[in-house]
Write a protein that holds these residues in place. Structure first.
Motif, PDB file in Angstrom:
ATOM      1  N   ILE A 182      -7.874  39.194  22.211  1.00 36.06           N
ATOM      2  CA  ILE A 182      -7.090  38.517  21.184  1.00 36.06           C
ATOM      3  C   ILE A 182      -6.154  39.560  20.585  1.00 36.06           C
ATOM      4  O   ILE A 182      -6.600  40.619  20.132  1.00 36.06           O
ATOM      5  N   ILE A 184      -3.442  40.781  17.756  1.00 34.40           N
ATOM      6  CA  ILE A 184      -2.897  40.570  16.413  1.00 34.40           C
ATOM      7  C   ILE A 184      -1.796  41.616  16.249  1.00 34.40           C
ATOM      8  O   ILE A 184      -2.028  42.719  15.733  1.00 34.40           O
ATOM      9  N   PHE A 201      -5.121  35.075  23.580  1.00 30.64           N
ATOM     10  CA  PHE A 201      -4.665  34.384  22.380  1.00 30.64           C
ATOM     11  C   PHE A 201      -3.933  35.390  21.505  1.00 30.64           C
ATOM     12  O   PHE A 201      -4.354  36.541  21.398  1.00 30.64           O
ATOM     13  N   ALA A 203      -2.836  35.966  17.654  1.00 32.85           N
ATOM     14  CA  ALA A 203      -3.081  35.496  16.294  1.00 32.85           C
ATOM     15  C   ALA A 203      -2.075  36.108  15.330  1.00 32.85           C
ATOM     16  O   ALA A 203      -1.575  37.212  15.548  1.00 32.85           O
ATOM     17  N   ASP A 204      -1.809  35.391  14.265  1.00 33.56           N
ATOM     18  CA  ASP A 204      -0.879  35.893  13.247  1.00 33.56           C
ATOM     19  C   ASP A 204      -1.535  36.910  12.332  1.00 33.56           C
ATOM     20  O   ASP A 204      -0.878  37.831  11.849  1.00 33.56           O
ATOM     21  N   ASP A 205      -2.829  36.732  12.070  1.00 33.12           N
ATOM     22  CA  ASP A 205      -3.527  37.618  11.140  1.00 33.12           C
ATOM     23  C   ASP A 205      -5.025  37.509  11.357  1.00 33.12           C
ATOM     24  O   ASP A 205      -5.509  36.743  12.206  1.00 33.12           O
ATOM     25  N   ASP A 207      -7.242  36.229   9.448  1.00 34.93           N
ATOM     26  CA  ASP A 207      -7.823  34.960   9.030  1.00 34.93           C
ATOM     27  C   ASP A 207      -8.005  34.006  10.206  1.00 34.93           C
ATOM     28  O   ASP A 207      -8.823  33.078  10.141  1.00 34.93           O
ATOM     29  N   ALA A 208      -7.242  34.216  11.275  1.00 34.39           N
ATOM     30  CA  ALA A 208      -7.343  33.344  12.450  1.00 34.39           C
ATOM     31  C   ALA A 208      -8.595  33.613  13.268  1.00 34.39           C
ATOM     32  O   ALA A 208      -8.960  32.806  14.136  1.00 34.39           O
ATOM     33  N   LEU A 209      -9.264  34.732  13.014  1.00 35.82           N
ATOM     34  CA  LEU A 209     -10.461  35.085  13.783  1.00 35.82           C
ATOM     35  C   LEU A 209     -11.653  34.295  13.259  1.00 35.82           C
ATOM     36  O   LEU A 209     -12.243  34.632  12.233  1.00 35.82           O
ATOM     37  N   THR A 210     -11.993  33.251  13.970  1.00 35.29           N
ATOM     38  CA  THR A 210     -13.108  32.396  13.584  1.00 35.29           C
ATOM     39  C   THR A 210     -14.067  32.242  14.763  1.00 35.29           C
ATOM     40  O   THR A 210     -13.683  32.439  15.923  1.00 35.29           O
ATOM     41  N   LEU A 213     -12.617  29.959  17.356  1.00 35.11           N
ATOM     42  CA  LEU A 213     -11.614  30.576  18.227  1.00 35.11           C
ATOM     43  C   LEU A 213     -12.294  31.373  19.329  1.00 35.11           C
ATOM     44  O   LEU A 213     -11.925  31.271  20.499  1.00 35.11           O
TER      45      LEU A 213
END
Length: 219
Positions: A182, A184, A201, A203-205, A207-210, A213
Motif C-alpha cells: 500500500i 502513501i 492500493f 492511499a491519500d493518508d 486514515d485510509a489504513l483500515t 482495506l
C-alpha cells in the motif's frame, strides 16, 4: 491471499522525517565544505546507514570516514527527535488500529537507535512483533533484504504480508520481497511512476489504513 501480517516503513509513513534528514545531512555536508548535488536527497532515500554514510563521506565531502559521518549525523537526528517527533497525522492511531487486527512488523532504513527512539516516544514499540533496520541486513532499499528479514522474524511468508510504503525505493523493496504494498505518497518526494505502479492500493493518508482495506486486497 490471506493477509497474516502488516509491515510498516517508518520514515515518510509514520513520521515526516525526510525534511529533517535532508536538513541535517545538507547542513552537515555544507559545514564540512562538501557539495550537495541536485539528486542527492532522492539517492539517499532508502539507503542503509552504512550506504548513506559512505556516500556522504566519499562522494560529497572527502577526508572523513563513513563511521564518523554516521555517528555525527545520527547523533544530530537523535537530538532533533528528542526535541519533538515530526509525526504524520494519524500515525499512532493507524498503528494501534492495525495492531488490533494483525501482527505488525517494521522495516526501516533508519538506524536502530532512531527506530527505538521513535517507537518509544510514540508509545507503540510493544505493538510490533519484529523491527528491522537496514543497517542490520546486507543491503538497503530497493533491495528486499529488510522486508525479507522482518518476515522471517515474524515467521510469516512475505507473500502473506502487506507493506506500507511511501518512497520509490521502499515500494520496490517490499515488492521485490514478494509482499503486496500500500503506497502513501509524500507530496515533497513523490515516488516514480514505475514504482507507484507496483502498489496494490494508493492511499491519500494514514486514515485510509483500515482492517477492511487490508483484508480486501487482491493479487
Amino acid at each position: 491471499m490471506s493477509v497474516r501480517a502488516v509491515v510498516f516503513d517508518l520514515d515518510g509513513v509514520l513520521i515526516d522525517s525526510e525534511p529533517v534528514w535532508e536538513e541535517v545531512r545538507r547542513a552537515y555536508v555544507a559545514d564540512r565544505g562538501g557539495r550537495w548535488l541536485p539528486d542527492t536527497q532522492d539517492r539517499l532515500m532508502g539507503m542503509s546507514t552504512a550506504e548513506w554514510a559512505d556516500y556522504l563521506a566519499t562522494d560529497l565531502i572527502g577526508g572523513l570516514s563513513a563511521d564518523e559521518v554516521a555517528y555525527e549525523v545520527v547523533d544530530q537526528m537523535s537530538q532533533r527527535y528528542a526535541d519533538g517527533l515530526p509525526l504524520l497525522p494519524g500515525a499512532e492511531e493507524a498503528v494501534r488500529r492495525l495492531a488490533a487486527h494483525r501482527p505488525l512488523g517494521l522495516a526501516s532504513s533508519s538506524p536502530r537507535a532512531l527506530i527505538d527512539l521513535v517507537l518509544g516516544k510514540l508509545g507503540v514499540g510493544s505493538l510490533f512483533v519484529a523491527t528491522v533496520s537496514t543497517e542490520e541486513v546486507d543491503a538497503g532499499k530497493p533491495a528486499p533484504d529488510g522486508y525479507l528479514a522482518v518476515a522471517a522474524q515474524m515467521e510469516v511468508s512475505p507473500a502473506d504480508c502487506v507493506a506500507i510504503e511511501d518512497s520509490s525505493n521502499g515500494l520496490r523493496s517490499a515488492h521485490a520481497a514478494g509482499m503486496q504494498v500500500i503506497a502513501i505518497p509524500r507530496p515533497a518526494h513523490p515516488p516514480a511512476p514505475d514504482a507507484l505502479a507496483l502498489a496494490s492500493f494508493v492511499a491519500d493518508d494514514l486514515d485510509a489504513l483500515t482492517p477492511d482495506l487490508i483484508d480486501g486486497l487482491k493479487r
